[in-house]
Design a protein around this motif. Sequence first.
Motif, mmCIF file in Angstrom:
data_model
loop_
_atom_site.group_PDB
_atom_site.id
_atom_site.type_symbol
_atom_site.label_atom_id
_atom_site.label_comp_id
_atom_site.label_asym_id
_atom_site.label_seq_id
_atom_site.Cartn_x
_atom_site.Cartn_y
_atom_site.Cartn_z
ATOM 1 N N GLU A 233 8.189 -5.179 -8.547
ATOM 2 C CA GLU A 233 6.897 -4.619 -8.931
ATOM 3 C C GLU A 233 5.807 -5.681 -9.072
ATOM 4 N N ILE A 234 6.167 -6.860 -9.530
ATOM 5 C CA ILE A 234 5.191 -7.929 -9.732
ATOM 6 C C ILE A 234 4.651 -8.424 -8.391
ATOM 7 N N ILE A 235 5.538 -8.620 -7.414
ATOM 8 C CA ILE A 235 5.092 -9.054 -6.083
ATOM 9 C C ILE A 235 4.211 -7.984 -5.455
ATOM 10 N N ARG A 236 4.647 -6.710 -5.540
ATOM 11 C CA ARG A 236 3.828 -5.616 -4.984
ATOM 12 C C ARG A 236 2.443 -5.628 -5.578
ATOM 13 N N ALA A 237 2.367 -5.728 -6.895
ATOM 14 C CA ALA A 237 1.074 -5.690 -7.578
ATOM 15 C C ALA A 237 0.210 -6.894 -7.201
ATOM 16 N N ALA A 238 0.820 -8.060 -7.078
ATOM 17 C CA ALA A 238 0.059 -9.262 -6.736
ATOM 18 C C ALA A 238 -0.532 -9.157 -5.333
ATOM 19 N N VAL A 239 0.268 -8.723 -4.368
ATOM 20 C CA VAL A 239 -0.232 -8.602 -2.993
ATOM 21 C C VAL A 239 -1.278 -7.495 -2.907
ATOM 22 N N GLN A 240 -1.025 -6.398 -3.599
ATOM 23 C CA GLN A 240 -2.001 -5.299 -3.617
ATOM 24 C C GLN A 240 -3.319 -5.796 -4.197
ATOM 25 N N PHE A 241 -3.266 -6.573 -5.264
ATOM 26 C CA PHE A 241 -4.466 -7.118 -5.884
ATOM 27 C C PHE A 241 -5.214 -8.036 -4.909
ATOM 28 N N MET A 242 -4.475 -8.845 -4.149
ATOM 29 C CA MET A 242 -5.100 -9.771 -3.202
ATOM 30 C C MET A 242 -5.862 -9.044 -2.095
ATOM 31 N N LEU A 243 -5.432 -7.829 -1.782
ATOM 32 C CA LEU A 243 -5.980 -7.129 -0.623
ATOM 33 C C LEU A 243 -6.834 -5.909 -0.936
ATOM 34 N N ASN B 269 -9.277 -3.439 1.633
ATOM 35 C CA ASN B 269 -8.338 -2.527 2.277
ATOM 36 C C ASN B 269 -7.929 -1.408 1.333
ATOM 37 N N GLU B 270 -7.472 -0.328 1.922
ATOM 38 C CA GLU B 270 -6.837 0.739 1.148
ATOM 39 C C GLU B 270 -5.367 0.337 1.035
ATOM 40 N N THR B 271 -5.010 -0.252 -0.086
ATOM 41 C CA THR B 271 -3.686 -0.849 -0.245
ATOM 42 C C THR B 271 -2.851 -0.028 -1.217
ATOM 43 N N HIS B 272 -1.598 0.268 -0.784
ATOM 44 C CA HIS B 272 -0.688 1.072 -1.597
ATOM 45 C C HIS B 272 0.591 0.291 -1.867
ATOM 46 N N GLU B 273 1.024 0.321 -3.118
ATOM 47 C CA GLU B 273 2.298 -0.288 -3.482
ATOM 48 C C GLU B 273 3.411 0.710 -3.178
ATOM 49 N N ALA B 274 4.409 0.270 -2.422
ATOM 50 C CA ALA B 274 5.531 1.123 -2.044
ATOM 51 C C ALA B 274 6.814 0.545 -2.646
ATOM 52 N N PRO B 275 7.405 1.246 -3.593
ATOM 53 C CA PRO B 275 8.617 0.723 -4.232
ATOM 54 C C PRO B 275 9.853 0.755 -3.337
ATOM 55 N N SER B 276 9.780 1.508 -2.229
ATOM 56 C CA SER B 276 10.921 1.585 -1.319
ATOM 57 C C SER B 276 10.431 1.910 0.090
ATOM 58 N N LEU B 277 11.288 1.637 1.041
ATOM 59 C CA LEU B 277 10.955 1.966 2.420
ATOM 60 C C LEU B 277 10.924 3.469 2.619
ATOM 61 N N ASP B 278 11.776 4.195 1.922
ATOM 62 C CA ASP B 278 11.749 5.661 2.009
ATOM 63 C C ASP B 278 10.403 6.213 1.556
ATOM 64 N N ASP C 14 1.667 11.473 6.416
ATOM 65 C CA ASP C 14 0.311 11.962 6.160
ATOM 66 C C ASP C 14 -0.736 10.847 6.168
ATOM 67 N N TRP C 15 -0.323 9.650 5.814
ATOM 68 C CA TRP C 15 -1.229 8.503 5.732
ATOM 69 C C TRP C 15 -0.678 7.347 6.551
ATOM 70 N N PRO C 16 -0.736 7.386 7.849
ATOM 71 C CA PRO C 16 -0.160 6.287 8.631
ATOM 72 C C PRO C 16 -0.856 4.958 8.324
ATOM 73 N N PRO C 17 -0.083 3.951 7.980
ATOM 74 C CA PRO C 17 -0.688 2.654 7.671
ATOM 75 C C PRO C 17 -1.008 1.862 8.924
ATOM 76 N N ASP C 18 -1.972 0.976 8.797
ATOM 77 C CA ASP C 18 -2.293 0.042 9.866
ATOM 78 C C ASP C 18 -1.378 -1.174 9.798
ATOM 79 N N ASP D 210 -14.817 -1.807 6.940
ATOM 80 C CA ASP D 210 -13.772 -1.449 7.900
ATOM 81 C C ASP D 210 -12.418 -1.372 7.189
ATOM 82 N N ASN D 211 -12.288 -0.469 6.213
ATOM 83 C CA ASN D 211 -11.053 -0.350 5.454
ATOM 84 C C ASN D 211 -9.882 0.005 6.349
ATOM 85 N N LYS D 212 -8.791 -0.670 6.122
ATOM 86 C CA LYS D 212 -7.537 -0.391 6.797
ATOM 87 C C LYS D 212 -6.515 -0.034 5.720
#
Length: 131
Positions: A23-33, A37-46, A54-58, A12-14
């Motif tokens: 970048e380190i926090i993004r990578a760590a959380v992405q690694f945990m999930l 999950n389909e997890t994407h690192e986003a460097p900015s809110l924009d 195109d890819w609405p997140p859950d 049930d990928n979300k």
Amino acid sequence: MQIGVETSTAVDNKRIFVVDENEIIRAAVQFMLHDENETHEAPSLDWAYDKARDWPPDLIILAEALVRERGSGLLKEIAERVPDTKILVIVDSATDGFGKQCLADGADGVLIKPLTIEFVRRKVDVLLGRR
């Protein structure tokens, strides 16, 4: 697949965006999930807003620094621009009241540092309706 990953949640990928300038926090959380999950690192809110067309997140996971920088209206802005998306804020401390303020301002949950794989996965699963 890693040890401790529930096979029922792996099916049930979300989609999750982890938004943090660090970048380190993004990578760590992405690694945990990433196993469940389909997890994407986003460097900015924009970046997150652009990809959400195109890819609405859950779920969007935000850094405390971003919420502090942009103010309490940020959580409402995200809810309006990316509807039907849960918002989780990573906070540095449980004692300063910022996490409670985020919840009052519209966050669906908070993650308190230090982050552990078990806690992050459990919190995300609960928000995404898996537990």
